[in-house]
Design an enzyme around this catalytic site. Sequence first.
Site, PDB file in Angstrom:
ATOM      1  N   LYS A 138       0.777  -1.142  -0.073  1.00  0.00           N
ATOM      2  CA  LYS A 138      -0.192  -0.121  -0.055  1.00  0.00           C
ATOM      3  C   LYS A 138       0.801   1.279  -0.013  1.00  0.00           C
ATOM      4  O   LYS A 138       0.220   2.322  -0.469  1.00  0.00           O
ATOM      5  CB  LYS A 138      -0.683  -0.116   1.135  1.00  0.00           C
ATOM      6  CG  LYS A 138      -1.912  -1.208   1.413  1.00  0.00           C
ATOM      7  CD  LYS A 138      -3.220  -0.789   0.407  1.00  0.00           C
ATOM      8  CE  LYS A 138      -4.238  -1.826   0.598  1.00  0.00           C
ATOM      9  NZ  LYS A 138      -4.005  -3.195   1.377  1.00  0.00           N
ATOM     10  N   GLU A 176      -9.571   6.103   3.019  1.00  0.00           N
ATOM     11  CA  GLU A 176     -10.536   5.325   3.643  1.00  0.00           C
ATOM     12  C   GLU A 176      -9.556   4.094   3.879  1.00  0.00           C
ATOM     13  O   GLU A 176      -8.569   3.816   3.342  1.00  0.00           O
ATOM     14  CB  GLU A 176     -11.477   4.707   2.628  1.00  0.00           C
ATOM     15  CG  GLU A 176     -11.014   3.487   1.538  1.00  0.00           C
ATOM     16  CD  GLU A 176      -9.951   4.134   0.464  1.00  0.00           C
ATOM     17  OE1 GLU A 176      -9.748   5.312   0.321  1.00  0.00           O
ATOM     18  OE2 GLU A 176      -9.186   3.239   0.130  1.00  0.00           O
ATOM     19  N   SER A 226       1.951  -9.913  -0.914  1.00  0.00           N
ATOM     20  CA  SER A 226       1.683  -8.576  -0.734  1.00  0.00           C
ATOM     21  C   SER A 226       2.024  -7.720   0.707  1.00  0.00           C
ATOM     22  O   SER A 226       2.127  -6.465   0.706  1.00  0.00           O
ATOM     23  CB  SER A 226       0.221  -8.314  -0.979  1.00  0.00           C
ATOM     24  OG  SER A 226      -0.565  -9.275  -0.082  1.00  0.00           O
TER      25      SER A 226
HETATM   26  C1  LIG Z   1      -4.941  -4.190   1.135  1.00  0.00           C
HETATM   27  C2  LIG Z   1      -4.349  -5.249   1.247  1.00  0.00           C
HETATM   28  C3  LIG Z   1      -4.486  -6.322   0.022  1.00  0.00           C
HETATM   29  C4  LIG Z   1      -5.534  -6.244  -1.012  1.00  0.00           C
HETATM   30  O1  LIG Z   1      -5.610  -4.938  -1.641  1.00  0.00           O
HETATM   31  P1  LIG Z   1      -5.152  -5.081  -3.251  1.00  0.00           P
HETATM   32  O2  LIG Z   1      -5.802  -3.487  -3.762  1.00  0.00           O
HETATM   33  O3  LIG Z   1      -6.161  -6.166  -3.801  1.00  0.00           O
HETATM   34  O4  LIG Z   1      -3.895  -5.579  -3.632  1.00  0.00           O
HETATM   35  C5  LIG Z   1      -3.566  -7.422  -0.194  1.00  0.00           C
HETATM   36  N1  LIG Z   1      -2.476  -7.813   0.767  1.00  0.00           N
HETATM   37  C6  LIG Z   1      -2.430  -6.895   1.898  1.00  0.00           C
HETATM   38  C7  LIG Z   1      -1.042  -7.231   2.559  1.00  0.00           C
HETATM   39  C8  LIG Z   1      -3.048  -5.707   1.822  1.00  0.00           C
HETATM   40  O5  LIG Z   1      -2.672  -4.851   2.913  1.00  0.00           O
END
Ligand SMILES: *Cc1c(COP(=O)(O)O)cnc(C)c1O
Length: 385
Positions: A88, A110, A366
Amino acid sequence: MRTPTQKGRFGEYGGRWVPESLVPACLEVADAFEKAWVDPGFREQLQTMLARHVGRPTPVTPAERLSAELGVRVVLKREDLTHTGSHKINNAIGQALLAKRMGKHRLIAETGAGMHGVATATAGALLDLPVTVFMGEQDVERQSHNVFRMRYLGAEVVPVRSGSRTLKDATSEAMRHWVSSTEEAHYCLGSVVGPHPYPWMVREFQRVIGDEAREQHGTVPDFVVACVGGGSNAAGTFAGFADTSARLVGVEAVGGSGATSGQAGVLHGSRSLFLQDEHGQILEAHSIAAGLDYPGVGPEHAHLRDLGRARYVAVNDEAAVAAAAQLARTEGIIPALESAHALAWVAEAAGTPELPAGSTVLLTLSGRGDKDIATLIARSEESRA
Ligand SMILES: *Cc1c(COP(=O)(O)O)cnc(C)c1O
């Protein structure tokens, strides 16, 4: 992947479905981003901040013991190693820099689980922009740790009491607040959703994941896999491989599977795929991974699905929890439960015609699992009881 049309369409999806009063603000953001993105000065400023404050480039790590267990060769793109612990921050810093360039004085965001809120609060602190974060009241209660982090970083956290008191309502409230403050505030949206230019702009800010991975991996992997909430880490990853032969797979949570089982509709300013009942009412999402707890998916993913360029699949909570444990045991990495969904699909599909033995898989991790420890503790206590 392409630039959308002037109106922000990806095939039949996307667009700018906002009240008349928000159209000028969306046009202003689109215009500013278009100019900034072709300005070498802006790109250099962003790259410097990503190197100094985020720790980019993040490594790619061959997951050797996991690969041996699964019979496919898994390489991880390590967004879990970024400052603040998820991808993010790439987008939050990009948009904060853009807000400065636009002469805005503060940021609105948000958040669901709080990761985007923390990332925006961090970017705001770095660039001296006050931050207001809208968060569903239920999430404020569930994610007290991240609420504290945001406030500690100087952000104001506003609990949202309408609807289901979760991310969907927080997003609606943030957009409402933006309507009354477009002169001075920039809305820093956290995924590839919302009105044009957000799905495109957020994907471009996240494509650093895919561009780096492509270069680091060298050869083209057979499969590129990422989890999908709104779809920003997946869109950013896919962007680096869209023009290759790699098969792209987006993994959703069963309870938040907009791309897998949603229908076309309009929410939060764009036309896309959303989970709906037979009357077209948007359904509540449910996932153990708060970041996947969203009933829809970004419009470009809807389009990639229709084109057949990417495939979308869904896995359940149990499979994700098991996959997180497997990665911890084999590689010494505790992943975010969102990322564990992508791992779970690889574990399920490995050795089947869907993912033949011996394939190479580039998988975006992620985020890290620190934020999920309380959930994992509760799970292990449940299973012991
Ligand atoms: C917010 C988040 C996601 C999902 O958001 P995407 O916009 O689909 O990438 C995935 N993994 C983590 C660790 C997050 O914080």
